[in-house]
Design a protein around this motif. Structure first.
Motif, mmCIF file in Angstrom:
data_model
loop_
_atom_site.group_PDB
_atom_site.id
_atom_site.type_symbol
_atom_site.label_atom_id
_atom_site.label_comp_id
_atom_site.label_asym_id
_atom_site.label_seq_id
_atom_site.Cartn_x
_atom_site.Cartn_y
_atom_site.Cartn_z
ATOM 1 N N GLN A 180 81.603 -29.161 4.656
ATOM 2 C CA GLN A 180 82.237 -28.628 5.864
ATOM 3 C C GLN A 180 82.308 -27.106 5.881
ATOM 4 O OE1 GLN A 180 86.023 -30.597 6.748
ATOM 5 N NE2 GLN A 180 85.436 -32.297 5.415
ATOM 6 N N VAL A 181 82.280 -26.488 4.693
ATOM 7 C CA VAL A 181 82.477 -25.032 4.621
ATOM 8 C C VAL A 181 81.305 -24.258 4.025
ATOM 9 C CG1 VAL A 181 84.970 -25.342 4.457
ATOM 10 C CG2 VAL A 181 83.615 -25.168 2.356
ATOM 11 N N ALA A 182 80.413 -24.920 3.302
ATOM 12 C CA ALA A 182 79.299 -24.214 2.653
ATOM 13 C C ALA A 182 78.442 -23.494 3.685
ATOM 14 C CB ALA A 182 78.441 -25.204 1.861
ATOM 15 N N PRO A 183 77.991 -22.270 3.400
ATOM 16 C CA PRO A 183 77.159 -21.533 4.358
ATOM 17 C C PRO A 183 75.852 -22.269 4.629
ATOM 18 C CG PRO A 183 77.149 -20.468 2.204
ATOM 19 C CD PRO A 183 78.219 -21.503 2.159
ATOM 20 N N ARG A 184 75.393 -22.226 5.870
ATOM 21 C CA ARG A 184 74.161 -22.908 6.282
ATOM 22 C C ARG A 184 72.996 -21.923 6.364
ATOM 23 N NH1 ARG A 184 77.339 -26.645 5.736
ATOM 24 N NH2 ARG A 184 77.495 -28.516 7.033
ATOM 25 N N TYR A 185 71.821 -22.414 6.002
ATOM 26 C CA TYR A 185 70.594 -21.615 6.100
ATOM 27 C C TYR A 185 69.552 -22.389 6.891
ATOM 28 C CZ TYR A 185 72.514 -18.467 2.577
ATOM 29 O OH TYR A 185 73.301 -17.560 1.899
ATOM 30 N N ALA A 186 68.743 -21.657 7.649
ATOM 31 C CA ALA A 186 67.737 -22.284 8.500
ATOM 32 C C ALA A 186 66.632 -22.938 7.686
ATOM 33 C CB ALA A 186 67.144 -21.260 9.461
#
Length: 212
Positions: free
Chosen positions: A68-74
């Motif tokens: 829910q909180v981990a940074p997202r990468y494309a």
């Protein structure tokens, strides 16, 4: 006389310039720091005289919060540029992009903030007594259990999902509660996480709003 005063003020300003991480850990203003614990695994947590069941519960809460909180990468390449090869995984399918999945860093540890409130131990019986004394004095821990990460450019430091440095080693530490409150995951770009990214953010000029 005025010129000498200016020189002394300038020198004092240089002396008190410290890294942003130090400010985060030591606190600022009138906010009191809270005592938390940082570990890589539940077993390591138990080795610090904490009840194994409490360690497992804190780890499980952090693990549930992780997606829910981990940074997202494309893409995986951008994620691995910040966290290292083999240190990223596919994010849950909440928002699948047209070209494929999002990626996020793997959880490298957890911060146990609520375990102290539930009666968990510290690193030794003596520290347990100190913690109980602090609680009786009115100290309250308001830091939720949460996942921690380690960036590629700073493998020693545990960081929250918002890139806040917490500790460079396992065990008890002090932290400002407002600095480590979990936030919903956001999209990140290559070079947006880690010690270097934090230094760039600290050095960036602050924008001030005009008008009401």
């Amino acid at each position: 006389m005025q010129q000498k005063t200016f020189k002394r003020s300038r020198k004092a300003a240089l002396i008190f310039m410290v890294p942003a991480a130090t400010l985060i850990l030591n606190g600022c203003g009138t906010e009191k720091t809270a005592e938390v614990q940082v570990f890589s695994t539940p077993d390591e947590c138990a080795a610090f005289y904490n009840p194994p069941a409490e360690c497992q519960a804190a780890f499980a809460e952090a693990q549930a919060l992780h997606p829910q909180v981990a940074p997202r990468y494309a893409n995986k390449q951008e994620c691995e540029a910040d966290f290292g090869v083999g240190q990223c995984e596919t994010a849950p399918g909440q928002q699948q992009q047209a070209s494929g999945s999002f990626f996020m860093p793997m959880m490298m540890g957890f911060l146990a903030g609520q375990m102290l409130n539930r009666g968990g131990g510290m690193a030794a019986p003596q520290q347990q007594q100190q913690s109980a004394a602090a609680a009786s004095a009115g100290s309250r821990n308001t830091v939720p259990n949460q996942p921690l990460y380690k960036s590629r450019d700073d493998q020693r430091t545990f960081r929250t999902a918002t890139n806040t440095p917490v500790a460079a080693q396992s065990g008890p530490t002090q932290i400002r509660p407002s600095a480590v409150q979990p936030k919903p995951a956001t999209m990140a770009r290559r070079g947006g996480f880690g010690a270097q990214a934090q230094q760039r953010a600290a050095a960036a000029p602050r924008q001030t709003s005009m008008g009401g």
